[in-house]
Design a protein around this motif. Structure first.
Motif, PDB file in Angstrom:
ATOM      1  N   ALA A  68      22.414  37.136  45.213  1.00 33.93           N
ATOM      2  CA  ALA A  68      22.054  37.925  44.030  1.00 33.93           C
ATOM      3  C   ALA A  68      21.354  39.203  44.504  1.00 33.93           C
ATOM      4  O   ALA A  68      20.659  39.199  45.521  1.00 33.93           O
ATOM      5  N   GLN A  69      21.591  40.280  43.800  1.00 30.68           N
ATOM      6  CA  GLN A  69      20.929  41.548  44.104  1.00 30.68           C
ATOM      7  C   GLN A  69      20.089  41.981  42.894  1.00 30.68           C
ATOM      8  O   GLN A  69      20.509  41.811  41.756  1.00 30.68           O
ATOM      9  N   PRO A  70      18.909  42.471  43.154  1.00 33.26           N
ATOM     10  CA  PRO A  70      18.037  42.873  42.034  1.00 33.26           C
ATOM     11  C   PRO A  70      18.529  44.179  41.418  1.00 33.26           C
ATOM     12  O   PRO A  70      18.119  45.273  41.826  1.00 33.26           O
ATOM     13  N   ALA A  71      19.411  44.080  40.512  1.00 37.24           N
ATOM     14  CA  ALA A  71      20.010  45.265  39.892  1.00 37.24           C
ATOM     15  C   ALA A  71      19.843  45.176  38.380  1.00 37.24           C
ATOM     16  O   ALA A  71      19.913  44.092  37.808  1.00 37.24           O
ATOM     17  N   ASP A  72      19.638  46.330  37.785  1.00 33.30           N
ATOM     18  CA  ASP A  72      19.595  46.411  36.328  1.00 33.30           C
ATOM     19  C   ASP A  72      20.528  47.529  35.877  1.00 33.30           C
ATOM     20  O   ASP A  72      21.353  48.023  36.636  1.00 33.30           O
ATOM     21  N   ARG A  73      20.364  47.944  34.650  1.00 38.06           N
ATOM     22  CA  ARG A  73      21.306  48.913  34.081  1.00 38.06           C
ATOM     23  C   ARG A  73      21.211  50.280  34.758  1.00 38.06           C
ATOM     24  O   ARG A  73      22.167  51.039  34.761  1.00 38.06           O
ATOM     25  N   HIS A  74      20.042  50.635  35.351  1.00 41.90           N
ATOM     26  CA  HIS A  74      19.861  51.962  35.929  1.00 41.90           C
ATOM     27  C   HIS A  74      19.854  51.955  37.450  1.00 41.90           C
ATOM     28  O   HIS A  74      19.484  52.950  38.049  1.00 41.90           O
ATOM     29  N   THR A  75      20.284  50.830  38.042  1.00 43.62           N
ATOM     30  CA  THR A  75      20.308  50.746  39.501  1.00 43.62           C
ATOM     31  C   THR A  75      21.565  51.403  40.042  1.00 43.62           C
ATOM     32  O   THR A  75      22.652  51.259  39.474  1.00 43.62           O
ATOM     33  N   GLN A  76      21.387  52.178  41.164  1.00 42.15           N
ATOM     34  CA  GLN A  76      22.523  52.796  41.838  1.00 42.15           C
ATOM     35  C   GLN A  76      23.234  51.716  42.643  1.00 42.15           C
ATOM     36  O   GLN A  76      22.755  51.266  43.683  1.00 42.15           O
TER      37      GLN A  76
END
Length: 437
Positions: A11-19
């Motif tokens: 899993a990668q800590p990504a949200d809607r504004h992550t590049q």
């Protein structure tokens, strides 16, 4: 995807504004005989399930599977639109120079199953590689100085090669901007600065020539105005000098006229005093009394003393002449006549020596005064002085009428020689000139 009982394998800590580089957010293994459970995922993420036969089944949002039976793994894939910007270098026709290409790409996963199956984990690198592969042959045909032509050819050739990332289930839009390398840009900047400096110098010289021409024209106009002003000032000065000379000339003429007038008046005064002084006696005292009326007492006293003294002298003379026996009778005829005339004057209450009909103080027979000397017309000639004018003979000396001769008295009889001479009667002390009885 969140499961409270198990943790995902990746899993990668990504949200809607992550590049994002990899659109796969999480990967989780599923148990073969696991009881069905509801998977908790984000509504805009797709789920890709791996089957036991090696296939992939995708469920696009908002679809979700009713059961996980028969699936071995699940991939949560981000289906949003992502952007990135990067720079790559493309070779020119000369290996010493390379084009710098600025690439802006927007990408989105439209086929999650195909992307998971492609095994790519770096989307920007995938797209840039396809772009370099298609653009390198095009850039090789152009020199470093023709960057604009190379950029235009790239924009025509890359769409013909097909969309980027289509084989991986991606949908992309892109744009490129090609420019020279930094050294060539710096060189062009220096050349441009040189050209700009040269153009500035040329323009400066041209405008300087125009400026100098304007300054010269302005200086010429100022010289003309100064010359005109000096000429006008000189004319006014000349006019002022002429007026001043005319004024001085008039002043000299007026002064000469006044001097001549004063000389004429002085000549008339000299003639007037000369005539009155030549008359002597009463005329002189009358002139003095006319000018100094305050001296009337002195004049009367002096005249009285003179008259008394003159009468005494005449009486004494008559006594001597008549009493002297040394003279012959024919020699005494003239003095006797004069003595008798003086006695007659005394008896008639007239002063001896004063004519019976005195001449007027201003005799009509006085010769006319000479004409005024002409005033010189020369502006600077000396005015003639009165000393240069000589009065005509006889000017100021009018003939005086002699007193009327009294009737000749009868010649007295011859008196004896020893008869005493007649004594003169004493005068009245009152000063009226009458003899006392």
């Amino acid at each position: 995807m969140s499961d409270p009982r198990r943790h995902p394998d990746w899993a990668q800590p990504a949200d809607r504004h992550t590049q994002l580089i990899d659109p796969v957010i999480t990967v989780q293994q599923l148990a073969r005989f696991e009881v069905f459970r509801k998977l908790q995922t984000r509504i805009d993420h797709a789920l890709v399930f791996a089957t036991s036969k090696g296939g992939y089944v995708a469920f696009l949002p908002p679809q979700r599977p009713g059961s996980t039976r028969g699936y071995t793994a699940v991939y949560e894939v981000d289906t949003g639109v992502h952007h990135f910007r990067s720079e790559i270098e493309l070779p020119s026709d000369n290996d010493a120079f390379q084009f710098v290409v600025v690439v802006e790409i927007s990408w989105q996963v439209t086929d999650p199953a195909r992307f998971v199956e492609s095994r790519h984990r770096d989307v920007p690198r995938l797209l840039l590689g396809e772009l370099e592969q298609a653009a390198r042959p095009v850039a090789r045909r152009y020199s470093i100085a023709r960057s604009a032509d190379a950029e235009g050819e790239l924009l025509r050739a890359l769409p013909a090669a097909g969309p980027l990332g289509r084989t991986c289930g991606l949908q992309t839009t892109w744009t490129v901007r090609l420019r020279r390398d930094q050294e060539n840009i710096d060189h062009q900047l220096r050349m441009q600065a040189i050209h700009h400096g040269t153009d500035e110098q040329i323009l400066t010289e041209q405008l300087g020539m125009r400026y100098d021409a304007q300054l010269d024209q302005r200086a010429r106009q100022q010289d003309e105005l100064t010359t005109e002003r000096a000429l006008a000032y000189g004319d006014r000065q000349h006019e002022l000098v002429l007026r001043q000379q005319q004024w001085e000339h008039r002043q000299r003429l007026e002064l000469s006229r006044q001097q001549a007038e004063l000389q004429r008046v002085e000549a008339e005064k000299i003639a007037f005093y000369q005539w009155h002084l030549e008359q002597g006696g009463v005329h002189a005292w009358a002139l003095h009394l006319a000018q100094h009326p305050e001296d009337s007492a002195l004049v009367m006293r002096t005249m009285r003393e003179d008259q008394l003294q003159m009468i005494r002298d005449q009486m004494s003379l008559v006594s001597q002449v008549l009493g002297d026996g040394g003279a012959e009778r024919h020699e005494l005829q003239g003095p006797k006549q004069l003595a008798l005339r003086a006695m007659n004057d005394i008896l008639n209450q007239r002063l001896p020596g004063v004519p019976h009909d005195p001449a007027p103080p201003y005799p009509d027979r006085l010769p006319a005064p000479p004409a005024r000397p002409p005033v010189p017309t020369a502006p600077y000639g000396p005015a003639p002085t009165f000393a240069q004018w000589e009065p005509p003979p006889g000017y100021g000396t009018a003939p005086v009428q002699p007193p009327a001769s009294p009737e000749p008295a009868p010649e007295p009889a011859d008196e004896p020689a020893d008869a005493p001479p007649a004594q003169p009667q004493p005068l009245d002390p009152a000063g009226d000139g009458r003899p006392q009885p």
